[in-house]
Design a protein around this motif. Structure first.
Motif, PDB file in Angstrom:
ATOM      1  N   PRO A   1     -12.117  37.986   6.751  1.00  0.00           N
ATOM      2  CA  PRO A   1     -11.641  38.961   5.761  1.00  0.00           C
ATOM      3  C   PRO A   1     -12.769  39.350   4.811  1.00  0.00           C
ATOM      4  CG  PRO A   1     -10.049  37.181   6.017  1.00  0.00           C
ATOM      5  CD  PRO A   1     -11.276  36.761   6.784  1.00  0.00           C
ATOM      6  N   GLY A   2     -12.819  40.639   4.471  1.00  0.00           N
ATOM      7  CA  GLY A   2     -13.815  41.106   3.518  1.00  0.00           C
ATOM      8  C   GLY A   2     -15.091  41.648   4.111  1.00  0.00           C
ATOM      9  N   VAL A   3     -15.241  41.605   5.443  1.00  0.00           N
ATOM     10  CA  VAL A   3     -16.490  42.086   6.048  1.00  0.00           C
ATOM     11  C   VAL A   3     -16.498  43.607   6.207  1.00  0.00           C
ATOM     12  CG1 VAL A   3     -16.887  39.909   7.261  1.00  0.00           C
ATOM     13  CG2 VAL A   3     -15.712  41.786   8.440  1.00  0.00           C
ATOM     14  N   GLY A   4     -15.331  44.259   6.069  1.00  0.00           N
ATOM     15  CA  GLY A   4     -15.286  45.717   6.178  1.00  0.00           C
ATOM     16  C   GLY A   4     -14.524  46.242   7.382  1.00  0.00           C
ATOM     17  N   LYS A   5     -13.779  45.397   8.066  1.00  0.00           N
ATOM     18  CA  LYS A   5     -13.052  45.848   9.252  1.00  0.00           C
ATOM     19  C   LYS A   5     -12.044  46.952   8.916  1.00  0.00           C
ATOM     20  CE  LYS A   5     -11.168  42.019  10.671  1.00  0.00           C
ATOM     21  NZ  LYS A   5     -11.414  41.188   9.458  1.00  0.00           N
ATOM     22  N   ALA A   6     -11.274  46.755   7.833  1.00  0.00           N
ATOM     23  CA  ALA A   6     -10.241  47.730   7.476  1.00  0.00           C
ATOM     24  C   ALA A   6     -10.853  49.085   7.139  1.00  0.00           C
ATOM     25  CB  ALA A   6      -9.417  47.205   6.299  1.00  0.00           C
ATOM     26  N   THR A   7     -11.948  49.086   6.389  1.00  0.00           N
ATOM     27  CA  THR A   7     -12.607  50.349   6.041  1.00  0.00           C
ATOM     28  C   THR A   7     -13.134  51.039   7.289  1.00  0.00           C
ATOM     29  OG1 THR A   7     -13.252  49.457   3.883  1.00  0.00           O
ATOM     30  CG2 THR A   7     -14.419  51.411   4.644  1.00  0.00           C
ATOM     31  N   PHE A   8     -13.757  50.289   8.175  1.00  0.00           N
ATOM     32  CA  PHE A   8     -14.275  50.854   9.425  1.00  0.00           C
ATOM     33  C   PHE A   8     -13.151  51.506  10.219  1.00  0.00           C
ATOM     34  CE2 PHE A   8     -15.111  50.480  13.981  1.00  0.00           C
ATOM     35  CZ  PHE A   8     -16.352  51.096  14.090  1.00  0.00           C
ATOM     36  N   LEU A   9     -12.043  50.801  10.408  1.00  0.00           N
ATOM     37  CA  LEU A   9     -10.935  51.343  11.189  1.00  0.00           C
ATOM     38  C   LEU A   9     -10.314  52.560  10.517  1.00  0.00           C
ATOM     39  CD1 LEU A   9      -9.209  48.012  12.312  1.00  0.00           C
ATOM     40  CD2 LEU A   9     -10.599  49.544  13.711  1.00  0.00           C
ATOM     41  N   SER A  10     -10.239  52.551   9.197  1.00  0.00           N
ATOM     42  CA  SER A  10      -9.638  53.677   8.481  1.00  0.00           C
ATOM     43  C   SER A  10     -10.477  54.945   8.584  1.00  0.00           C
ATOM     44  CB  SER A  10      -9.427  53.322   7.004  1.00  0.00           C
ATOM     45  OG  SER A  10     -10.662  53.259   6.311  1.00  0.00           O
ATOM     46  N   GLN A  11     -11.768  54.807   8.845  1.00  0.00           N
ATOM     47  CA  GLN A  11     -12.655  55.963   8.906  1.00  0.00           C
ATOM     48  C   GLN A  11     -12.710  56.607  10.287  1.00  0.00           C
ATOM     49  OE1 GLN A  11     -12.889  56.672   6.000  1.00  0.00           O
ATOM     50  NE2 GLN A  11     -14.888  56.248   5.145  1.00  0.00           N
ATOM     51  N   LEU A  12     -12.216  55.936  11.306  1.00  0.00           N
ATOM     52  CA  LEU A  12     -12.342  56.474  12.660  1.00  0.00           C
ATOM     53  C   LEU A  12     -11.714  57.852  12.796  1.00  0.00           C
ATOM     54  CD1 LEU A  12     -11.701  53.327  14.912  1.00  0.00           C
ATOM     55  CD2 LEU A  12     -13.866  54.273  14.079  1.00  0.00           C
ATOM     56  N   GLN A  13     -10.602  58.070  12.126  1.00  0.00           N
ATOM     57  CA  GLN A  13      -9.927  59.366  12.246  1.00  0.00           C
ATOM     58  C   GLN A  13     -10.676  60.485  11.514  1.00  0.00           C
ATOM     59  OE1 GLN A  13      -6.189  59.586  10.040  1.00  0.00           O
ATOM     60  NE2 GLN A  13      -6.780  57.726   8.928  1.00  0.00           N
ATOM     61  N   HIS A  14     -11.664  60.139  10.693  1.00  0.00           N
ATOM     62  CA  HIS A  14     -12.408  61.138   9.934  1.00  0.00           C
ATOM     63  C   HIS A  14     -13.756  61.485  10.564  1.00  0.00           C
ATOM     64  CE1 HIS A  14      -9.328  60.698   6.999  1.00  0.00           C
ATOM     65  NE2 HIS A  14      -9.691  59.498   6.626  1.00  0.00           N
ATOM     66  N   ILE A  15     -14.024  60.962  11.748  1.00  0.00           N
ATOM     67  CA  ILE A  15     -15.266  61.297  12.451  1.00  0.00           C
ATOM     68  C   ILE A  15     -15.103  62.656  13.119  1.00  0.00           C
ATOM     69  CG2 ILE A  15     -16.783  60.678  14.354  1.00  0.00           C
ATOM     70  CD1 ILE A  15     -17.186  58.859  12.076  1.00  0.00           C
ATOM     71  N   ARG A  16     -16.004  63.582  12.787  1.00  0.00           N
ATOM     72  CA  ARG A  16     -15.946  64.922  13.360  1.00  0.00           C
ATOM     73  C   ARG A  16     -17.353  65.392  13.713  1.00  0.00           C
ATOM     74  NH1 ARG A  16     -11.536  63.484  13.025  1.00  0.00           N
ATOM     75  NH2 ARG A  16      -9.650  64.511  12.242  1.00  0.00           N
ATOM     76  N   ASN A  17     -17.512  65.857  14.956  1.00  0.00           N
ATOM     77  CA  ASN A  17     -18.771  66.489  15.386  1.00  0.00           C
ATOM     78  C   ASN A  17     -19.992  65.616  15.095  1.00  0.00           C
ATOM     79  OD1 ASN A  17     -17.337  68.828  16.208  1.00  0.00           O
ATOM     80  ND2 ASN A  17     -17.342  69.565  14.085  1.00  0.00           N
ATOM     81  N   GLY A  18     -19.868  64.350  15.385  1.00  0.00           N
ATOM     82  CA  GLY A  18     -21.025  63.474  15.281  1.00  0.00           C
ATOM     83  C   GLY A  18     -21.307  62.915  13.907  1.00  0.00           C
ATOM     84  N   LYS A  19     -20.398  63.095  12.939  1.00  0.00           N
ATOM     85  CA  LYS A  19     -20.629  62.534  11.618  1.00  0.00           C
ATOM     86  C   LYS A  19     -19.302  62.303  10.901  1.00  0.00           C
ATOM     87  CE  LYS A  19     -21.338  67.081   9.488  1.00  0.00           C
ATOM     88  NZ  LYS A  19     -22.279  67.920   8.703  1.00  0.00           N
ATOM     89  N   LEU A  20     -19.378  61.543   9.803  1.00  0.00           N
ATOM     90  CA  LEU A  20     -18.202  61.256   9.011  1.00  0.00           C
ATOM     91  C   LEU A  20     -17.920  62.431   8.075  1.00  0.00           C
ATOM     92  CD1 LEU A  20     -16.070  59.163   8.090  1.00  0.00           C
ATOM     93  CD2 LEU A  20     -17.733  58.379   6.407  1.00  0.00           C
ATOM     94  N   ASP A  21     -16.680  62.920   8.093  1.00  0.00           N
ATOM     95  CA  ASP A  21     -16.286  64.025   7.222  1.00  0.00           C
ATOM     96  C   ASP A  21     -16.005  63.467   5.824  1.00  0.00           C
ATOM     97  OD1 ASP A  21     -15.301  66.214   5.962  1.00  0.00           O
ATOM     98  OD2 ASP A  21     -13.699  66.635   7.404  1.00  0.00           O
ATOM     99  N   VAL A  22     -16.993  63.550   4.946  1.00  0.00           N
ATOM    100  CA  VAL A  22     -16.873  62.964   3.618  1.00  0.00           C
ATOM    101  C   VAL A  22     -16.012  63.812   2.690  1.00  0.00           C
ATOM    102  CG1 VAL A  22     -19.074  61.767   3.770  1.00  0.00           C
ATOM    103  CG2 VAL A  22     -19.020  64.090   2.874  1.00  0.00           C
ATOM    104  N   SER A  23     -15.598  65.003   3.126  1.00  0.00           N
ATOM    105  CA  SER A  23     -14.783  65.875   2.279  1.00  0.00           C
ATOM    106  C   SER A  23     -13.314  65.477   2.289  1.00  0.00           C
ATOM    107  CB  SER A  23     -14.912  67.329   2.740  1.00  0.00           C
ATOM    108  OG  SER A  23     -14.341  67.502   4.029  1.00  0.00           O
ATOM    109  N   VAL A  24     -12.933  64.625   3.235  1.00  0.00           N
ATOM    110  CA  VAL A  24     -11.532  64.200   3.332  1.00  0.00           C
ATOM    111  C   VAL A  24     -11.244  63.162   2.257  1.00  0.00           C
ATOM    112  CG1 VAL A  24      -9.784  63.143   4.808  1.00  0.00           C
ATOM    113  CG2 VAL A  24     -11.542  64.623   5.812  1.00  0.00           C
ATOM    114  N   PRO A  25     -10.208  63.372   1.430  1.00  0.00           N
ATOM    115  CA  PRO A  25      -9.870  62.385   0.399  1.00  0.00           C
ATOM    116  C   PRO A  25      -9.553  61.031   1.027  1.00  0.00           C
ATOM    117  CG  PRO A  25      -8.687  64.436   0.044  1.00  0.00           C
ATOM    118  CD  PRO A  25      -9.331  64.545   1.394  1.00  0.00           C
ATOM    119  N   ARG A  26     -10.081  59.990   0.432  1.00  0.00           N
ATOM    120  CA  ARG A  26      -9.878  58.657   0.969  1.00  0.00           C
ATOM    121  C   ARG A  26      -8.694  57.975   0.295  1.00  0.00           C
ATOM    122  NH1 ARG A  26     -12.519  60.739   4.200  1.00  0.00           N
ATOM    123  NH2 ARG A  26     -14.604  60.216   4.893  1.00  0.00           N
ATOM    124  N   ALA A  27      -7.756  57.518   1.092  1.00  0.00           N
ATOM    125  CA  ALA A  27      -6.637  56.748   0.558  1.00  0.00           C
ATOM    126  C   ALA A  27      -7.073  55.300   0.387  1.00  0.00           C
ATOM    127  CB  ALA A  27      -5.449  56.843   1.519  1.00  0.00           C
TER     128      ALA A  27
END
Length: 210
Positions: A24-50
């Protein structure tokens, strides 16, 4: 195998079970939560983060690779111990640690890897294992009193991955998106290859650096 429909025709869709281990605490949850925000080879930082909550159940993703559909089922560890209700025959395992925490790398090597071998001894010869360094954005070059680096450096993590008999090593930052696309591509290719006769292990049977 599951059946899906593509252009009106039934298509067999291989199911790939992926263990996602780490303390716990290594970042697994954050990594998994970001998968849906990957677009065209990069992370879409414009999407509000819950607010990111620890994963409590299996996550399923429908993926198309080389015009073939797959379902990837990710089974994250939710405890400090290897006690989750994991599948009997996983296809691929990712062991995560935090680049800013040497203790988490020690746990990855001496707890999670050994528990994996203990519980899935019969599958080890065919199941690819990735060591994944998370929180890459937190890496600094600060040194401790003994002269060693405070954070885990790439060469050290790669060496540990080899000692763990992992098939590959990769690292990324789920916060900034650095190397997220590359890591996701490697995970996707490896997972898909586990459904082939050749399997997902590295062709040279040694740890590959991503």
């Amino acid at each position: 195998m599951e059946e899906s429909v593509h252009h009106g025709k039934p298509v067999l869709r291989p199911v790939v079970d992926i263990l996602f281990l780490g303390s716990p605490g290594v970042g697994k949850a954050t990594f998994l939560s970001q998968l849906q925000h990957i677009r065209n080879g990069k992370l879409d930082v414009s999407v509000p983060r819950a607010r990111v909550l620890p994963p409590e159940s299996t996550l399923s993703f429908d993926v198309t690779l080389y015009r073939r559909p797959y379902q990837f089922r990710i089974h994250p560890s939710t405890s400090t111990l290897f006690i989750d209700d994991f599948p009997a025959e996983p296809d691929f395992t990712i062991i995560a640690f935090s680049i800013s925490s040497r203790e988490s790398l020690h746990n990855a090597q001496f707890y999670w890897r050994k528990q994996l071998s203990m519980h899935y001894h019969d599958q080890e010869h065919a199941m690819p294992v990735m060591l994944l360094g998370l929180k890459r954005d937190e890496r600094t070059e600060n040194r401790l009193e003994d002269g060693s680096f405070e954070c885990v450096m790439p060469q050290e993590a790669y060496r540990v991955a080899q000692e763990m008999r992992c098939d590959r090593y990769a690292e990324c930052s789920a916060v900034t998106g650095e190397l997220m696309w590359e890591v996701l591509e490697d995970i996707t290719r490896t997972a898909a290859k586990t459904t082939t006769d050749e399997g997902g292990l590295s062709q040279v049977n040694s740890c590959c650096l991503m």
